[in-house]
Scaffold this motif. Structure first.
Motif, PDB file in Angstrom:
ATOM      1  N   TYR A   1       0.819  -1.211   0.000  1.00  0.00           N
ATOM      2  CA  TYR A   1       0.000   0.000   0.000  1.00  0.00           C
ATOM      3  C   TYR A   1       0.855   1.263   0.000  1.00  0.00           C
ATOM      4  CZ  TYR A   1      -4.055  -2.940   1.058  1.00  0.00           C
ATOM      5  OH  TYR A   1      -5.051  -3.882   1.006  1.00  0.00           O
ATOM      6  N   SER A   2       2.036   1.195   0.603  1.00  0.00           N
ATOM      7  CA  SER A   2       2.891   2.372   0.691  1.00  0.00           C
ATOM      8  C   SER A   2       3.426   2.740  -0.683  1.00  0.00           C
ATOM      9  CB  SER A   2       4.056   2.121   1.648  1.00  0.00           C
ATOM     10  OG  SER A   2       3.591   1.836   2.943  1.00  0.00           O
ATOM     11  N   SER A   3       3.616   4.033  -0.888  1.00  0.00           N
ATOM     12  CA  SER A   3       4.156   4.509  -2.151  1.00  0.00           C
ATOM     13  C   SER A   3       5.089   5.683  -1.896  1.00  0.00           C
ATOM     14  CB  SER A   3       3.025   4.911  -3.110  1.00  0.00           C
ATOM     15  OG  SER A   3       3.541   5.184  -4.398  1.00  0.00           O
ATOM     16  N   PHE A   4       5.517   6.304  -2.974  1.00  0.00           N
ATOM     17  CA  PHE A   4       6.491   7.385  -2.895  1.00  0.00           C
ATOM     18  C   PHE A   4       6.229   8.328  -4.055  1.00  0.00           C
ATOM     19  CE2 PHE A   4      10.747   9.242  -3.587  1.00  0.00           C
ATOM     20  CZ  PHE A   4      11.029   9.661  -2.292  1.00  0.00           C
ATOM     21  N   LYS A   5       6.573   9.577  -3.879  1.00  0.00           N
ATOM     22  CA  LYS A   5       6.375  10.541  -4.954  1.00  0.00           C
ATOM     23  C   LYS A   5       7.217  10.143  -6.167  1.00  0.00           C
ATOM     24  CE  LYS A   5       6.642  15.476  -6.046  1.00  0.00           C
ATOM     25  NZ  LYS A   5       7.042  16.816  -5.556  1.00  0.00           N
ATOM     26  N   ASN A   6       6.561  10.081  -7.320  1.00  0.00           N
ATOM     27  CA  ASN A   6       7.209   9.692  -8.570  1.00  0.00           C
ATOM     28  C   ASN A   6       7.845   8.303  -8.473  1.00  0.00           C
ATOM     29  OD1 ASN A   6       6.587  12.227  -9.724  1.00  0.00           O
ATOM     30  ND2 ASN A   6       8.423  13.130  -8.812  1.00  0.00           N
ATOM     31  N   ALA A   7       7.188   7.397  -7.763  1.00  0.00           N
ATOM     32  CA  ALA A   7       7.699   6.028  -7.639  1.00  0.00           C
ATOM     33  C   ALA A   7       7.748   5.356  -9.008  1.00  0.00           C
ATOM     34  CB  ALA A   7       6.827   5.226  -6.680  1.00  0.00           C
ATOM     35  N   LYS A   8       8.829   4.655  -9.282  1.00  0.00           N
ATOM     36  CA  LYS A   8       8.964   3.959 -10.561  1.00  0.00           C
ATOM     37  C   LYS A   8       8.094   2.712 -10.584  1.00  0.00           C
ATOM     38  CE  LYS A   8      13.686   5.456 -11.609  1.00  0.00           C
ATOM     39  NZ  LYS A   8      15.066   5.002 -11.914  1.00  0.00           N
ATOM     40  N   SER A   9       7.782   2.275 -11.783  1.00  0.00           N
ATOM     41  CA  SER A   9       6.982   1.064 -11.931  1.00  0.00           C
ATOM     42  C   SER A   9       7.770  -0.142 -11.447  1.00  0.00           C
ATOM     43  CB  SER A   9       6.586   0.869 -13.400  1.00  0.00           C
ATOM     44  OG  SER A   9       5.932  -0.362 -13.581  1.00  0.00           O
ATOM     45  N   ILE A  10       7.074  -1.109 -10.856  1.00  0.00           N
ATOM     46  CA  ILE A  10       7.750  -2.329 -10.405  1.00  0.00           C
ATOM     47  C   ILE A  10       7.840  -3.359 -11.524  1.00  0.00           C
ATOM     48  CG2 ILE A  10       7.007  -1.956  -8.037  1.00  0.00           C
ATOM     49  CD1 ILE A  10       4.954  -4.157  -8.434  1.00  0.00           C
TER      50      ILE A  10
ATOM     51  N   SER B   1      10.605  -8.045 -13.550  1.00  0.00           N
ATOM     52  CA  SER B   1      10.457  -7.300 -12.303  1.00  0.00           C
ATOM     53  C   SER B   1      11.483  -6.173 -12.214  1.00  0.00           C
ATOM     54  CB  SER B   1      10.605  -8.245 -11.111  1.00  0.00           C
ATOM     55  OG  SER B   1      10.627  -7.531  -9.895  1.00  0.00           O
ATOM     56  N   ASN B   2      11.077  -5.049 -11.675  1.00  0.00           N
ATOM     57  CA  ASN B   2      11.957  -3.911 -11.475  1.00  0.00           C
ATOM     58  C   ASN B   2      12.255  -3.708  -9.986  1.00  0.00           C
ATOM     59  OD1 ASN B   2      13.479  -1.725 -12.430  1.00  0.00           O
ATOM     60  ND2 ASN B   2      11.831  -0.276 -12.014  1.00  0.00           N
ATOM     61  N   VAL B   3      12.028  -4.745  -9.197  1.00  0.00           N
ATOM     62  CA  VAL B   3      12.250  -4.677  -7.754  1.00  0.00           C
ATOM     63  C   VAL B   3      13.719  -4.948  -7.461  1.00  0.00           C
ATOM     64  CG1 VAL B   3      11.652  -5.681  -5.521  1.00  0.00           C
ATOM     65  CG2 VAL B   3       9.898  -5.412  -7.266  1.00  0.00           C
ATOM     66  N   ILE B   4      14.346  -4.096  -6.654  1.00  0.00           N
ATOM     67  CA  ILE B   4      15.739  -4.276  -6.251  1.00  0.00           C
ATOM     68  C   ILE B   4      15.772  -5.112  -4.973  1.00  0.00           C
ATOM     69  CG2 ILE B   4      17.853  -3.114  -5.508  1.00  0.00           C
ATOM     70  CD1 ILE B   4      16.959  -0.688  -7.143  1.00  0.00           C
ATOM     71  N   HIS B   5      16.436  -6.265  -5.041  1.00  0.00           N
ATOM     72  CA  HIS B   5      16.513  -7.160  -3.883  1.00  0.00           C
ATOM     73  C   HIS B   5      17.803  -6.891  -3.118  1.00  0.00           C
ATOM     74  CE1 HIS B   5      13.185  -9.988  -4.995  1.00  0.00           C
ATOM     75  NE2 HIS B   5      13.400  -9.431  -6.175  1.00  0.00           N
ATOM     76  N   VAL B   6      17.714  -6.779  -1.802  1.00  0.00           N
ATOM     77  CA  VAL B   6      18.890  -6.640  -0.943  1.00  0.00           C
ATOM     78  C   VAL B   6      18.856  -7.738   0.113  1.00  0.00           C
ATOM     79  CG1 VAL B   6      19.090  -4.144  -1.302  1.00  0.00           C
ATOM     80  CG2 VAL B   6      17.689  -5.003   0.579  1.00  0.00           C
ATOM     81  N   ASN B   7      20.055  -8.130   0.556  1.00  0.00           N
ATOM     82  CA  ASN B   7      20.203  -9.166   1.595  1.00  0.00           C
ATOM     83  C   ASN B   7      19.528 -10.485   1.197  1.00  0.00           C
ATOM     84  OD1 ASN B   7      21.529  -7.287   3.286  1.00  0.00           O
ATOM     85  ND2 ASN B   7      19.554  -6.527   4.032  1.00  0.00           N
ATOM     86  N   ARG B   8      19.481 -10.753  -0.101  1.00  0.00           N
ATOM     87  CA  ARG B   8      18.891 -12.004  -0.564  1.00  0.00           C
ATOM     88  C   ARG B   8      19.944 -13.100  -0.557  1.00  0.00           C
ATOM     89  NH1 ARG B   8      18.115 -14.975  -5.297  1.00  0.00           N
ATOM     90  NH2 ARG B   8      19.440 -13.561  -6.499  1.00  0.00           N
TER      91      ARG B   8
END
Length: 305
Positions: free
Chosen positions: A12-21, A28-35
């Motif tokens: 539900y959370s978003s951000f101003k000018n959030a890029k598409s996922i 997918s355009n999701v950046i994974h960290v600590n995977r």
């Protein structure tokens, strides 16, 4: 009144000018960290990367492996496979070429191991070559045989007058010559609103379509969502729609003849891709013999209403 749906996994959370996922190609355009990574990820990685990167990695690994064994052969004494030239770089090249012949199991016969140590190393290297090329062959088969949709979506979606109101539309087609069997589509709309506390929150709506499933598709399918009272876009004026922070998420599945199984395709449109008060131009016609001719270049053609 438009009915909201629960979060489909975007958050539900978003951000101003959030890029598409979702990228334009559906990835997918999701950046994974600590995977955490494991060896099981190698197959997925090698089947997902581009063909250029795949062959570049294969060539680099093949070259590095031959260089490594060339140094080993020089270290144990190049005389164990061929007489020394007396120059380090020439001996290293002879070791490199012998390694390439051993690794690929070609064995021209011009150079052959003489000593026990050289024979043991060559036998070990031949085993690595057999396993390595078997692995690469499996990856090539996996890349070619992996079921993949070949769907082209229109570059933009449009909002135009339709019946007694307005409608949102976009088009899609199969870039292959095969017929799409029983294509089915689901379209979800995400609208980002700003709260009183300056936080951005996504609201999700599943769009009702004129048709979400058809028997088969040989040409082009225009997806239509009528903007009626139960549409989440009904309350917005044209000028408000152009400023709306929203995105359309699309999931398409159909039976692909090339792979004889069902395939899936994901796509999305930011509202920046919206064009108002235009209509799509017909993309297929008939030739003199009565055959249907589909022009792929006309998928995106629009004209003012």
């Amino acid at each position: 009144m438009a009915k909201k749906v629960k979060d489909p996994g975007f958050g539900y959370s978003s951000f101003k000018n959030a890029k598409s996922i979702i990228n334009n190609d559906g990835t997918s355009n999701v950046i994974h960290v600590n995977r955490k990574r494991s060896l099981d990820d190698l197959y997925t990685y090698f089947t997902e990367i581009s063909w250029f990167r795949f062959f570049a990695l294969v060539i680099c690994l093949y070259t590095l492996l031959n260089v490594l064994f060339a140094f080993i052969y020089v270290a144990i004494g190049i005389e164990q496979i061929t007489p020394s030239k007396g120059v380090f770089w020439e001996d290293l090249l002879n070791g490199f070429f012998f390694s390439a012949q051993t690794l690929t199991t070609v064995g021209y016969g011009g150079i052959a191991p003489q000593g026990m140590i050289a024979n043991i190393i060559a036998a070990f290297e031949a085993m690595i070559g057999l396993l390595g090329f078997s692995f690469i062959t499996g990856l090539l088969y996996g890349r070619f045989s992996k079921p993949k949709a070949a769907i082209k979506f229109s570059d933009q979606f449009i909002i135009r007058d339709f019946k007694d109101g307005k409608a949102l539309m976009f088009r899609l087609m199969n870039s292959r010559k095969t017929v799409m069997i029983e294509p089915e589509i689901t379209v979800m709309l995400s609208i980002t609103d700003k709260s009183d506390s300056d936080d951005f929150k996504r609201n999700f709506y599943q769009l009702t379509l004129e048709r979400n499933k058809i028997m088969y598709l040989p040409t082009i399918w225009t997806i239509v969502h009528e903007i009626k009272e139960d549409s989440p876009l009904y309350k917005y004026l044209d000028r408000d729609l152009t400023k709306l922070d929203a995105e359309i998420y699309i999931l398409l599945n159909y039976h692909e003849e090339s792979f004889a199984q069902k395939v899936y395709n994901i796509h999305s449109y930011k509202f920046e891709k919206m064009v108002m008060n235009v209509h799509f131009e017909p993309s297929f016609a008939f030739d003199a013999e009565g055959n249907t001719v589909l022009d792929h270049d006309k998928l995106n053609e629009v004209n003012p209403m």
